[in-house]
Design an enzyme around this catalytic site. Structure first.
Site, PDB file in Angstrom:
ATOM      1  N   LYS A   1      27.885  49.387  69.001  1.00  0.00           N
ATOM      2  CA  LYS A   1      27.979  47.933  69.200  1.00  0.00           C
ATOM      3  C   LYS A   1      27.083  47.526  70.368  1.00  0.00           C
ATOM      4  CE  LYS A   1      32.052  48.662  72.100  1.00  0.00           C
ATOM      5  NZ  LYS A   1      33.514  48.752  72.102  1.00  0.00           N
TER       6      LYS A   1
ATOM      7  N   MET B   1      14.478  36.924  89.961  1.00  0.00           N
ATOM      8  CA  MET B   1      14.494  36.943  88.492  1.00  0.00           C
ATOM      9  C   MET B   1      13.646  38.085  87.937  1.00  0.00           C
ATOM     10  SD  MET B   1      13.545  33.900  85.834  1.00  0.00           S
ATOM     11  CE  MET B   1      14.981  32.883  86.139  1.00  0.00           C
TER      12      MET B   1
ATOM     13  N   ARG C   1      45.561  43.815  72.857  1.00  0.00           N
ATOM     14  CA  ARG C   1      44.390  43.030  72.469  1.00  0.00           C
ATOM     15  C   ARG C   1      44.419  42.911  70.951  1.00  0.00           C
ATOM     16  NH1 ARG C   1      38.598  45.359  74.165  1.00  0.00           N
ATOM     17  NH2 ARG C   1      39.158  46.657  72.396  1.00  0.00           N
TER      18      ARG C   1
ATOM     19  N   TYR D   1      14.801  35.613  98.826  1.00  0.00           N
ATOM     20  CA  TYR D   1      15.539  34.344  98.864  1.00  0.00           C
ATOM     21  C   TYR D   1      16.670  34.397  99.886  1.00  0.00           C
ATOM     22  CZ  TYR D   1      13.182  32.868  94.614  1.00  0.00           C
ATOM     23  OH  TYR D   1      12.239  32.498  93.693  1.00  0.00           O
TER      24      TYR D   1
HETATM   25  C1  LIG Z   1      33.892  50.052  72.429  1.00  0.00           C
HETATM   26  C2  LIG Z   1      34.939  50.803  71.723  1.00  0.00           C
HETATM   27  C3  LIG Z   1      34.961  52.196  71.753  1.00  0.00           C
HETATM   28  C4  LIG Z   1      34.012  53.030  72.601  1.00  0.00           C
HETATM   29  O1  LIG Z   1      34.423  52.975  73.936  1.00  0.00           O
HETATM   30  P1  LIG Z   1      33.722  53.851  75.093  1.00  0.00           P
HETATM   31  O2  LIG Z   1      34.607  53.659  76.264  1.00  0.00           O
HETATM   32  O3  LIG Z   1      32.388  53.270  75.309  1.00  0.00           O
HETATM   33  O4  LIG Z   1      33.672  55.236  74.581  1.00  0.00           O
HETATM   34  C5  LIG Z   1      35.905  52.837  70.971  1.00  0.00           C
HETATM   35  N1  LIG Z   1      36.803  52.143  70.229  1.00  0.00           N
HETATM   36  C6  LIG Z   1      36.830  50.793  70.208  1.00  0.00           C
HETATM   37  C7  LIG Z   1      37.846  50.093  69.386  1.00  0.00           C
HETATM   38  C8  LIG Z   1      35.913  50.079  70.953  1.00  0.00           C
HETATM   39  O5  LIG Z   1      35.936  48.745  70.937  1.00  0.00           O
END
Ligand SMILES: *Cc1c(COP(=O)(O)O)cnc(C)c1O
Length: 367
Positions: A35, A311, A129, A263
């Site tokens: 992701k 930036m 969640r 800055y």
């Molecule tokens: C992002 C995610 C993971 C991976 O988590 P890491 O801590 O990066 O290994 C696994 N399961 C779910 C449901 C996630 O959202």
């Protein structure tokens, strides 16, 4: 030579880290979590490199569709599931696995003609969640089983809230509850993110002779070579950083004692100083909040960032280094400077630093 921030992605490190997952989770299948543009490493790039994974997990349908468009044929699990019938239709059409975490989603599927689809029912064992209440699992299992009528499989999953904390009682409670649900579950199961894999495998792994139930692990961060555990460096666990976030010096200047840098003029030279300016800034994903003295590597040696991050630029105190020149390589994190260390200096976490490397940063894939 590119005088701009680049992210060098190491294929060999990604493959090594997948092997490391397999070593600590023997007998498990691996869903590589890609992701958020594979944690900033490049979604399709990483999926191609990690073709030995048993499947991929993404947060959103759109990410899964991009993988299919790129010709990735493996199992792809959409962790967020779907909220509309049109999305489910696309998922079916593209042979995507969906996570079902509400009874609304069960009803969404029931409103459509049954189709071959692999589903992962997610229960909330304490993360609070996404996930069904465990009390609703039986109902979801029955209704989805009816709807699928043997056309696809049902798997069971949960997500751990504090797997990074050794001995955490909340994690023990989550794993205990999941084990009791999984005991009566006919199909495959999935619990562990990176911290769960590295720290809790004794609590969720089952002996090899325990039957056909397969456990699917879901590593994200560790695949990219960073450690989710504050007391265990990635290198100690055989992980290699898959990204080197680097740039070049574009100026080296002598500034006399008393001069201010950047800055707000927050940093002031207490001695005659040699200051380097490097082509990376918050628009590249280097955090604006970075405090003075956060390390970078200039030509392989540690030097402190000084003044505010701009930036497109940062300033670095080079006074104590051997002579540096414009064009010298500056590593912001990666080889020799773990992203976890930069995260700790900047009050961030490795996940958001990696995922925050901005689209304007060119990704260069190396072996
Ligand atoms: C992002 C995610 C993971 C991976 O988590 P890491 O801590 O990066 O290994 C696994 N399961 C779910 C449901 C996630 O959202």
């Amino acid at each position: 030579m590119i005088a701009a921030a680049v992210a060098v992605i190491r294929s060999s490190a990604l493959r090594n880290n997948l092997q490391a997952v397999r070593r600590v989770a023997p007998g498990c299948r691996v869903l590589a979590v890609v992701k958020a543009d594979a944690y900033g490493h490049g979604l399709t790039t990483v999926a191609r490199i990690l073709d030995a994974a048993d499947g991929f997990a993404v947060a959103r349908l759109e990410e899964a569709l991009r993988l299919r468009e790129a010709g990735i044929g493996q199992r792809i699990v959409v962790l967020g599931g779907c909220v509309g019938g049109d999305e489910v239709q696309q998922a079916i059409h593209q042979r995507l696995d969906l996570v079902v975490h509400t009874l609304d989603q069960v009803a969404l599927l029931e409103a459509l003609p049954a189709a071959p689809l692999d589903l992962w029912i997610k229960v909330d064992t304490g993360m609070g969640r996404l996930g069904l209440e465990p009390a609703s699992l039986g109902e979801a299992q029955r209704r989805l089983g009816c709807w699928l009528a043997g056309r696809g499989t049902l798997r069971l999953m949960t997500h751990l809230a504090s797997a990074d904390v050794a001995g955490d009682p909340g994690t023990e409670a989550q794993l205990g509850q999941f084990a009791s649900l999984a005991g009566a579950w006919p199909g495959d199961v999935s619990t562990a993110n990176s911290a769960g894999i590295l720290q809790w495998s004794r609590s969720w792994s089952r002996p090899a002779d325990a039957g056909p139930q397969v456990n699917w692990v879901r590593p994200g961060l560790m695949l990219y070579g960073a450690s989710p555990l504050s007391d265990r460096p990635a290198a100690e666990m055989g992980l290699q950083p898959a990204m080197s976030f680097e740039t070049r010096l574009i100026a080296v200047r002598h500034l006399p004692r008393g001069r201010r840098v950047g800055y707000g003029g927050e940093w002031q030279a207490r001695r005659d100083s040699l200051v380097g300016v490097a082509a990376a800034g918050y628009a590249d994903g280097y955090p604006w909040h970075t405090p003075c003295n956060t390390p970078v590597l200039v030509a392989g040696r540690r030097a402190p960032v000084i003044g505010r991050v701009s930036m497109d630029l940062i300033s670095i105190d080079l006074t104590d280094l051997p002579p540096a020149r414009p064009g010298d390589r500056v590593v912001l994190w990666g080889d020799g400077l773990p992203v976890e260390e930069v995260a700790a200096c900047t009050g961030r976490i490795a996940w958001d630093l990696l995922a925050g490397v901005s689209p304007r940063v060119m990704r260069l894939v190396e072996d």
